[in-house]
Design an enzyme around this catalytic site. Structure first.
Site, PDB file in Angstrom:
ATOM      1  N   CYS A  47      10.611  12.377  21.443  1.00  0.00           N
ATOM      2  CA  CYS A  47      10.238  11.374  22.465  1.00  0.00           C
ATOM      3  C   CYS A  47       9.041  10.599  21.915  1.00  0.00           C
ATOM      4  O   CYS A  47       7.928  10.687  22.436  1.00  0.00           O
ATOM      5  CB  CYS A  47       9.870  12.051  23.777  1.00  0.00           C
TER       6      CYS A  47
ATOM      7  N   GLY B  48       8.242   7.397  21.667  1.00  0.00           N
ATOM      8  CA  GLY B  48       7.673   6.205  22.303  1.00  0.00           C
ATOM      9  C   GLY B  48       7.188   5.230  21.245  1.00  0.00           C
ATOM     10  O   GLY B  48       7.848   4.993  20.233  1.00  0.00           O
ATOM     11  N   ALA B  49       5.994   4.688  21.466  1.00  0.00           N
ATOM     12  CA  ALA B  49       5.434   3.740  20.487  1.00  0.00           C
ATOM     13  C   ALA B  49       4.716   4.470  19.357  1.00  0.00           C
ATOM     14  O   ALA B  49       4.052   3.846  18.528  1.00  0.00           O
ATOM     15  CB  ALA B  49       4.502   2.762  21.184  1.00  0.00           C
ATOM     16  N   GLY B  50       4.821   5.798  19.326  1.00  0.00           N
ATOM     17  CA  GLY B  50       4.429   6.526  18.118  1.00  0.00           C
ATOM     18  C   GLY B  50       3.014   7.052  18.028  1.00  0.00           C
ATOM     19  O   GLY B  50       2.565   7.389  16.935  1.00  0.00           O
TER      20      GLY B  50
ATOM     21  N   LYS C 113       1.723   9.956  18.728  1.00  0.00           N
ATOM     22  CA  LYS C 113       1.668  11.268  18.053  1.00  0.00           C
ATOM     23  C   LYS C 113       2.432  11.258  16.742  1.00  0.00           C
ATOM     24  O   LYS C 113       2.107  12.012  15.830  1.00  0.00           O
ATOM     25  CB  LYS C 113       2.168  12.366  18.983  1.00  0.00           C
TER      26      LYS C 113
ATOM     27  N   ASP D 222       7.479  15.459  23.329  1.00  0.00           N
ATOM     28  CA  ASP D 222       6.369  14.932  24.146  1.00  0.00           C
ATOM     29  C   ASP D 222       7.037  14.248  25.333  1.00  0.00           C
ATOM     30  O   ASP D 222       7.254  13.042  25.338  1.00  0.00           O
ATOM     31  CB  ASP D 222       5.560  13.946  23.292  1.00  0.00           C
TER      32      ASP D 222
ATOM     33  N   CYS E  21       1.751  15.016  29.709  1.00  0.00           N
ATOM     34  CA  CYS E  21       0.422  14.625  30.182  1.00  0.00           C
ATOM     35  C   CYS E  21       0.412  14.736  31.701  1.00  0.00           C
ATOM     36  O   CYS E  21      -0.110  13.877  32.390  1.00  0.00           O
ATOM     37  CB  CYS E  21       0.017  13.241  29.681  1.00  0.00           C
TER      38      CYS E  21
HETATM   39  C1  LIG Z   1       5.117  10.749  27.062  1.00  0.00           C
HETATM   40  S1  LIG Z   1       6.058   9.453  26.466  1.00  0.00           S
HETATM   41  C2  LIG Z   1       5.892   9.603  24.738  1.00  0.00           C
HETATM   42  C3  LIG Z   1       4.576   9.176  24.192  1.00  0.00           C
HETATM   43  C4  LIG Z   1       4.522   9.200  22.693  1.00  0.00           C
HETATM   44  N1  LIG Z   1       4.964  10.464  22.131  1.00  0.00           N
HETATM   45  C5  LIG Z   1       3.124   8.901  22.169  1.00  0.00           C
HETATM   46  O1  LIG Z   1       2.434   9.809  21.698  1.00  0.00           O
HETATM   47  O2  LIG Z   1       2.736   7.724  22.234  1.00  0.00           O
HETATM   48  C6  LIG Z   1       7.699  10.005  26.710  1.00  0.00           C
HETATM   49  C7  LIG Z   1       8.778   9.183  26.053  1.00  0.00           C
HETATM   50  O3  LIG Z   1      10.031   9.780  26.351  1.00  0.00           O
HETATM   51  C8  LIG Z   1      10.986   8.750  26.436  1.00  0.00           C
HETATM   52  N2  LIG Z   1      12.122   9.238  27.251  1.00  0.00           N
HETATM   53  C9  LIG Z   1      12.338   9.058  28.548  1.00  0.00           C
HETATM   54  N3  LIG Z   1      13.484   9.655  28.922  1.00  0.00           N
HETATM   55  C10 LIG Z   1      14.000  10.202  27.841  1.00  0.00           C
HETATM   56  C11 LIG Z   1      15.186  10.925  27.581  1.00  0.00           C
HETATM   57  N4  LIG Z   1      16.035  11.220  28.556  1.00  0.00           N
HETATM   58  N5  LIG Z   1      15.419  11.306  26.334  1.00  0.00           N
HETATM   59  C12 LIG Z   1      14.544  11.020  25.341  1.00  0.00           C
HETATM   60  N6  LIG Z   1      13.399  10.330  25.534  1.00  0.00           N
HETATM   61  C13 LIG Z   1      13.141   9.936  26.768  1.00  0.00           C
HETATM   62  C14 LIG Z   1      10.272   7.597  27.061  1.00  0.00           C
HETATM   63  O4  LIG Z   1      10.859   6.363  26.683  1.00  0.00           O
HETATM   64  C15 LIG Z   1       8.870   7.756  26.524  1.00  0.00           C
HETATM   65  O5  LIG Z   1       8.641   6.909  25.436  1.00  0.00           O
END
Ligand SMILES: C[S@@+](CC[C@H](N)C(=O)[O-])C[C@H]1O[C@@H](n2cnc3c(N)ncnc32)[C@H](O)[C@@H]1O
Length: 435
Positions: free
Chosen positions: A254, A256-258, A260, A322, A375
């Site tokens: 997961c 996102g914009a990276g 982690k 994440d 979070c």
């Molecule tokens: C907490 S955020 C991730 C933040 C990112 N790891 C960071 O450090 O910037 C969770 C991410 O999970 C993605 N997400 C939501 N539903 C999901 C799913 N069913 N399967 C996979 N990823 C999903 C979202 O798009 C989001 O970017």
């Protein structure tokens, strides 16, 4: 004088428009206010700062401020932005967060027909703020518990005392945390020459804290050169839980914009492979940009928008999940989310989290690691998901790692609270798959 009065009116209108939009749409305030600034080009950087700061103060103190409303419905009608009531809320919001009062706030004070006060309450404790506000508005008691929705307390594994301390942190403006992607001491010198005052922590080797950032960090050459990223201390603690090493193969499920992903790439010293996925493909574009800026060549972005995993089962040394969550651990930084989140989101998220964790964990090879993180501060999204996962998947066991906050081994799960390091709240669990 007329200039100041005009300014006070135009700020009041801007904040009203954005706050109304946030309450109505449930969209995050930072996104809504940035869109507003893009549309209204005439605002300078000082105007924007005062508008954004007051907007965030309004959401931060909304649980108390709404107690000052006589007619909460008409406030959001057209014309509500010119009302005495709106001026009262803006003035109180500014007062609660600032020691020095802005001249525009004094205009709001006059519109609201309130007595002149020479100093704000910014430096006072939460209990003192409550008492002073009560004196000023001759209103009912302002309880700390009212600063977040009532359903939160029963979701959080904190005793009464710790919960109050958590709430007191939620009411403070958070500092900015950076993660240095070059040698930290060299970066400190560069930041100092830009007029910033970064402080170090012994707990995390790459973290730097900025209490005040009066310059746009994204415009600094050191940022453009990929020398640092904005990443909260609590978020950096999740990267540490992975213990990712050079030459390994990891999947950030997961990504996102990276945020982690970049931390893991740095821990891996750009050696090995790091597959970064997200259900929302557009987020991976930003990730690519950030990876390029930091010159990481070991990151391979791959969308994950179907049931099939984007990596082979049993093929990676480590998986980071994440997970999407209620974000209740970031309510200090995103105070608007307190008023747009719903109690039922917690159970819905927990279900989604267990599903993502169960599926993603299949990518870990025998002997490999899975790190689950959120979070959120809610037990249902954290420890309860871990228990359900372990009951379902007996080939995994919890594994401790060194907790940077204490120097001791965790029991396989870790909570970080704002009280621990003046940061957001987070949760991480680390599992090892049996050989
Ligand atoms: C907490 S955020 C991730 C933040 C990112 N790891 C960071 O450090 O910037 C969770 C991410 O999970 C993605 N997400 C939501 N539903 C999901 C799913 N069913 N399967 C996979 N990823 C999903 C979202 O798009 C989001 O970017």
């Amino acid at each position: 004088m007329a200039l100041l009065a005009n300014q006070a009116r135009s700020y009041a209108t801007a904040i009203h428009q954005v706050a109304r939009d946030v309450f109505k749409s449930g969209n995050p305030a930072d996104r809504v206010v940035n869109a507003y600034f893009r549309d209204i080009k005439k605002l300078g950087s000082r105007d924007r700062r005062m508008i954004a700061e007051t907007l965030f103060s309004l959401f931060r103190w909304w649980g108390w401020l709404r107690q000052l409303l006589e007619d909460s419905q008409s406030l959001w009608d057209d014309g509500g932005e010119r009302s005495e009531e709106w001026a009262r809320l803006l003035y109180a919001a500014h007062l609660l967060d600032n020691a020095e009062l802005h001249p525009v706030a004094q205009e709001w004070q006059q519109t609201a027909n309130l007595p002149h006060i020479s100093h704000g309450m910014g430096a006072l404790t939460l209990a003192e703020k409550s008492r002073r506000l009560r004196e000023l508005f001759r209103a009912t008691p302002f309880d700390a518990a009212a600063l977040v929705p009532g359903w939160l307390q029963q979701c959080v594994p904190l005793d009464e005392q710790a919960y109050l301390s958590f709430l007191a942190y939620l009411q403070q403006r958070p500092p900015l945390w950076l993660r240095a992607q070059v040698e930290r001491e060299a970066l400190i010198l560069e930041l100092r020459s830009a007029g910033l005052v970064p402080t170090l922590t012994a707990m995390l080797p790459q973290a730097l804290c900025l209490e005040q950032a009066r310059v746009n960090l994204f415009e600094l050459q050191s940022f453009r050169d990929g020398k640092f990223e904005l990443q909260d201390f609590a978020s950096q603690m999740i990267g540490i839980a992975t213990q990712a090493k050079p030459g390994e193969r990891w999947w950030d499920a997961c990504a996102g914009a990276g945020g982690k992903t970049l931390q893991l790439a740095a821990m891996m010293q750009n050696k090995g492979t790091l597959i970064a996925s997200d259900i929302r493909e557009y987020k991976l574009l930003e990730l690519r940009k950030r990876a390029r800026r930091a010159q990481f060549s070991n990151i391979s972005p791959r969308p994950w928008n179907e049931a099939k995993l984007p990596v082979k089962h049993g093929s990676v040394d480590g998986v980071l999940v994440d997970a999407p969550c209620t974000g209740t651990g970031t309510w200090r930084r995103n105070p608007d989310c307190r008023w747009t989140a719903k109690a039922e989101d917690v159970a819905e998220m927990a279900q989604l989290q267990l599903d993502i964790l169960s599926r993603a964990s299949k990518a870990a090879k025998p002997g490999g690691v899975v790190v689950y993180a959120t979070c959120s501060v809610c037990e249902a999204e954290n420890e309860a998901v871990v228990r359900a996962f372990l009951a379902q998947r007996q080939e995994f066991t919890l594994e401790g790692w060194q907790n940077p906050l204490t120097g001791t081994l965790t029991d396989g799960m870790l909570r970080v609270w704002p009280m621990d390091a003046n940061c957001d709240a987070t949760f991480a669990a680390r599992f090892r798959r049996n050989m």
